[in-house]
Write a protein that holds these residues in place. Sequence first.
Motif, PDB file in Angstrom:
ATOM      1  N   TYR A   1     -68.032  60.865  22.935  1.00  0.00           N
ATOM      2  CA  TYR A   1     -66.857  60.026  23.220  1.00  0.00           C
ATOM      3  C   TYR A   1     -65.583  60.670  22.670  1.00  0.00           C
ATOM      4  O   TYR A   1     -64.551  60.709  23.336  1.00  0.00           O
ATOM      5  CB  TYR A   1     -67.040  58.635  22.612  1.00  0.00           C
ATOM      6  CG  TYR A   1     -65.953  57.652  23.004  1.00  0.00           C
ATOM      7  CD1 TYR A   1     -66.106  56.832  24.112  1.00  0.00           C
ATOM      8  CD2 TYR A   1     -64.773  57.565  22.274  1.00  0.00           C
ATOM      9  CE1 TYR A   1     -65.118  55.930  24.486  1.00  0.00           C
ATOM     10  CE2 TYR A   1     -63.770  56.679  22.633  1.00  0.00           C
ATOM     11  CZ  TYR A   1     -63.958  55.870  23.746  1.00  0.00           C
ATOM     12  OH  TYR A   1     -62.960  54.994  24.110  1.00  0.00           O
ATOM     13  N   ARG A   2     -65.670  61.192  21.438  1.00  0.00           N
ATOM     14  CA  ARG A   2     -64.491  61.841  20.844  1.00  0.00           C
ATOM     15  C   ARG A   2     -64.092  63.077  21.646  1.00  0.00           C
ATOM     16  O   ARG A   2     -62.893  63.361  21.806  1.00  0.00           O
ATOM     17  CB  ARG A   2     -64.780  62.205  19.389  1.00  0.00           C
ATOM     18  CG  ARG A   2     -64.825  60.994  18.463  1.00  0.00           C
ATOM     19  CD  ARG A   2     -64.890  61.403  17.004  1.00  0.00           C
ATOM     20  NE  ARG A   2     -66.155  62.037  16.660  1.00  0.00           N
ATOM     21  CZ  ARG A   2     -67.244  61.370  16.303  1.00  0.00           C
ATOM     22  NH1 ARG A   2     -67.231  60.045  16.265  1.00  0.00           N
ATOM     23  NH2 ARG A   2     -68.350  62.016  15.969  1.00  0.00           N
TER      24      ARG A   2
ATOM     25  N   THR B   1     -62.202  62.164  24.856  1.00  0.00           N
ATOM     26  CA  THR B   1     -60.846  61.641  24.637  1.00  0.00           C
ATOM     27  C   THR B   1     -60.029  62.597  23.774  1.00  0.00           C
ATOM     28  O   THR B   1     -59.112  62.175  23.069  1.00  0.00           O
ATOM     29  CB  THR B   1     -60.911  60.252  23.969  1.00  0.00           C
ATOM     30  OG1 THR B   1     -61.690  60.338  22.756  1.00  0.00           O
ATOM     31  CG2 THR B   1     -61.547  59.234  24.899  1.00  0.00           C
ATOM     32  N   SER B   2     -60.398  63.869  23.819  1.00  0.00           N
ATOM     33  CA  SER B   2     -59.686  64.893  23.048  1.00  0.00           C
ATOM     34  C   SER B   2     -58.923  65.823  23.987  1.00  0.00           C
ATOM     35  O   SER B   2     -59.495  66.338  24.955  1.00  0.00           O
ATOM     36  CB  SER B   2     -60.674  65.711  22.217  1.00  0.00           C
ATOM     37  OG  SER B   2     -60.069  66.877  21.701  1.00  0.00           O
TER      38      SER B   2
ATOM     39  N   GLU C   1     -60.274  68.472  27.176  1.00  0.00           N
ATOM     40  CA  GLU C   1     -59.966  67.910  28.487  1.00  0.00           C
ATOM     41  C   GLU C   1     -60.359  68.824  29.654  1.00  0.00           C
ATOM     42  O   GLU C   1     -60.873  68.332  30.669  1.00  0.00           O
ATOM     43  CB  GLU C   1     -58.470  67.556  28.556  1.00  0.00           C
ATOM     44  CG  GLU C   1     -58.094  66.613  29.680  1.00  0.00           C
ATOM     45  CD  GLU C   1     -57.828  67.367  30.971  1.00  0.00           C
ATOM     46  OE1 GLU C   1     -57.959  66.756  32.046  1.00  0.00           O
ATOM     47  OE2 GLU C   1     -57.498  68.573  30.881  1.00  0.00           O
TER      48      GLU C   1
ATOM     49  N   VAL D   1     -64.354  57.082  31.165  1.00  0.00           N
ATOM     50  CA  VAL D   1     -63.655  57.253  29.883  1.00  0.00           C
ATOM     51  C   VAL D   1     -62.678  58.417  29.963  1.00  0.00           C
ATOM     52  O   VAL D   1     -61.535  58.319  29.512  1.00  0.00           O
ATOM     53  CB  VAL D   1     -64.682  57.460  28.744  1.00  0.00           C
ATOM     54  CG1 VAL D   1     -63.970  57.902  27.459  1.00  0.00           C
ATOM     55  CG2 VAL D   1     -65.464  56.184  28.497  1.00  0.00           C
ATOM     56  N   ARG D   2     -63.109  59.517  30.553  1.00  0.00           N
ATOM     57  CA  ARG D   2     -62.210  60.674  30.683  1.00  0.00           C
ATOM     58  C   ARG D   2     -61.025  60.350  31.593  1.00  0.00           C
ATOM     59  O   ARG D   2     -59.880  60.707  31.282  1.00  0.00           O
ATOM     60  CB  ARG D   2     -62.965  61.879  31.218  1.00  0.00           C
ATOM     61  CG  ARG D   2     -62.052  63.017  31.666  1.00  0.00           C
ATOM     62  CD  ARG D   2     -62.763  64.320  31.789  1.00  0.00           C
ATOM     63  NE  ARG D   2     -62.943  64.943  30.480  1.00  0.00           N
ATOM     64  CZ  ARG D   2     -63.516  66.131  30.316  1.00  0.00           C
ATOM     65  NH1 ARG D   2     -64.022  66.784  31.353  1.00  0.00           N
ATOM     66  NH2 ARG D   2     -63.626  66.660  29.114  1.00  0.00           N
TER      67      ARG D   2
ATOM     68  N   PHE E   1     -58.509  58.290  29.826  1.00  0.00           N
ATOM     69  CA  PHE E   1     -57.758  59.115  28.883  1.00  0.00           C
ATOM     70  C   PHE E   1     -56.682  59.921  29.608  1.00  0.00           C
ATOM     71  O   PHE E   1     -55.546  60.017  29.149  1.00  0.00           O
ATOM     72  CB  PHE E   1     -58.720  60.056  28.159  1.00  0.00           C
ATOM     73  CG  PHE E   1     -58.036  61.112  27.333  1.00  0.00           C
ATOM     74  CD1 PHE E   1     -57.467  60.807  26.107  1.00  0.00           C
ATOM     75  CD2 PHE E   1     -57.947  62.423  27.797  1.00  0.00           C
ATOM     76  CE1 PHE E   1     -56.830  61.786  25.360  1.00  0.00           C
ATOM     77  CE2 PHE E   1     -57.310  63.400  27.046  1.00  0.00           C
ATOM     78  CZ  PHE E   1     -56.758  63.074  25.829  1.00  0.00           C
ATOM     79  N   ARG E   2     -57.024  60.481  30.770  1.00  0.00           N
ATOM     80  CA  ARG E   2     -56.061  61.276  31.528  1.00  0.00           C
ATOM     81  C   ARG E   2     -54.901  60.421  32.019  1.00  0.00           C
ATOM     82  O   ARG E   2     -53.738  60.841  31.982  1.00  0.00           O
ATOM     83  CB  ARG E   2     -56.763  61.946  32.701  1.00  0.00           C
ATOM     84  CG  ARG E   2     -57.641  63.124  32.303  1.00  0.00           C
ATOM     85  CD  ARG E   2     -58.482  63.622  33.465  1.00  0.00           C
ATOM     86  NE  ARG E   2     -59.089  64.917  33.173  1.00  0.00           N
ATOM     87  CZ  ARG E   2     -60.034  65.478  33.906  1.00  0.00           C
ATOM     88  NH1 ARG E   2     -60.495  64.842  34.981  1.00  0.00           N
ATOM     89  NH2 ARG E   2     -60.519  66.659  33.581  1.00  0.00           N
TER      90      ARG E   2
ATOM     91  N   LYS F   1     -53.766  57.696  30.646  1.00  0.00           N
ATOM     92  CA  LYS F   1     -52.965  57.296  29.488  1.00  0.00           C
ATOM     93  C   LYS F   1     -51.983  58.389  29.087  1.00  0.00           C
ATOM     94  O   LYS F   1     -50.860  58.113  28.666  1.00  0.00           O
ATOM     95  CB  LYS F   1     -53.888  56.967  28.311  1.00  0.00           C
ATOM     96  CG  LYS F   1     -53.144  56.501  27.064  1.00  0.00           C
ATOM     97  CD  LYS F   1     -54.122  56.130  25.964  1.00  0.00           C
ATOM     98  CE  LYS F   1     -53.381  55.661  24.708  1.00  0.00           C
ATOM     99  NZ  LYS F   1     -54.334  55.305  23.625  1.00  0.00           N
ATOM    100  N   TYR F   2     -52.400  59.648  29.229  1.00  0.00           N
ATOM    101  CA  TYR F   2     -51.544  60.750  28.804  1.00  0.00           C
ATOM    102  C   TYR F   2     -50.899  61.493  29.973  1.00  0.00           C
ATOM    103  O   TYR F   2     -50.445  62.631  29.834  1.00  0.00           O
ATOM    104  CB  TYR F   2     -52.351  61.726  27.942  1.00  0.00           C
ATOM    105  CG  TYR F   2     -52.683  61.120  26.597  1.00  0.00           C
ATOM    106  CD1 TYR F   2     -51.753  61.143  25.573  1.00  0.00           C
ATOM    107  CD2 TYR F   2     -53.904  60.472  26.397  1.00  0.00           C
ATOM    108  CE1 TYR F   2     -52.047  60.569  24.345  1.00  0.00           C
ATOM    109  CE2 TYR F   2     -54.183  59.889  25.174  1.00  0.00           C
ATOM    110  CZ  TYR F   2     -53.253  59.941  24.153  1.00  0.00           C
ATOM    111  OH  TYR F   2     -53.544  59.361  22.941  1.00  0.00           O
TER     112      TYR F   2
END
Length: 333
Positions: free
Chosen positions: A274-275, A278-279, A283, A317-318, A321-322, A324-325
């Motif tokens: 998971y870490r 979301t790193s 990516e 999850v990936r 994350f993408r 969000k950023y």
Amino acid sequence: MSPDGFPRVRMSTADLPARDRIALWREHYAHTIFRADIEPACDASFRALVISRALPDLHLRYGALSAVRITRSRKFLDDGNDDFTLVVNRVGRIAAAARGREVVLDNGDAVLVNSAEMIAFDRSTHGSSLSMRIPRAALSARVAGIDDVVMRRIPRATGALRLLTGYTAPLLDEEPLAAPELQRLAVAHVQDLVALTLGATREAADEARQGGVRAAHLSRAKAYIEENSSDASLSIGTVARRLGVTPRYLQKLFESDGGTFSACLLGQRLGCAYRALTSPECEPRQISALAYEVGFGDLSYFNRCFRQRYGATPRDVRDAFRLKYGARPAQRR
């Protein structure tokens, strides 16, 4: 027990003005808190870091210092403190002098000292130590003839000493123990392991094996799993051999903690995955590659377990994350 949950206090000379560093450290820490004199071998290069946590029946302290002499002389003995302190040398060499004798500690060695007696510690080079201060009443109830154990070198090869340091050191790094019951357990476990290290009475040793020893083994097992979970071949047999116990004993320890070895290992690997997902650094990496790197050998098993744990697929999850950023989610095929 402490309402703050085993509060962690950190003090460092790096936070003090260079010109007043020694004077402030001596006045505030050495004289007021530690109740001892401190004489650096070289004023210009003096460095010190102390991390401590205190409860009514246990005071843990980690200290890293440059070459120095620390003396608890007669003028400090009027505080009435007669606690025992087990000092475990971690790095460097310490020469401890008290009762007309000197004990030299190499890496990993330990010695018990009495706060009601004059004592001096000398470090010739930079080093570090871990200490546990315990009230006389608590320790004398567990160790017969406790005063006869003072100022005897305890070799680093002592099995109980290794368990003690392995269990105690993380208590200075982890989050505070908010629940009073957890605080009581931590204190009891450390006291049990100190008593075993010094030579506990038969009754105290039996109690320690049910308390402190079991907790220390479980703590070491979890730490080993955390450090080696990416090894796909890691098994309960591997960890048991590392700890010098049987796989069945280790499994019973996990069961008494409300879990299993497999669940602990799986949780660690899923957390690492998971870490990674979301790193920013990971990516560009493929999800399958990340799964294999954290220890999974079967991609479909990884996807199934991940979804059960987090309620979403690794790709979900990936993509979240993408988004969000500001990056575009991968195209689904």
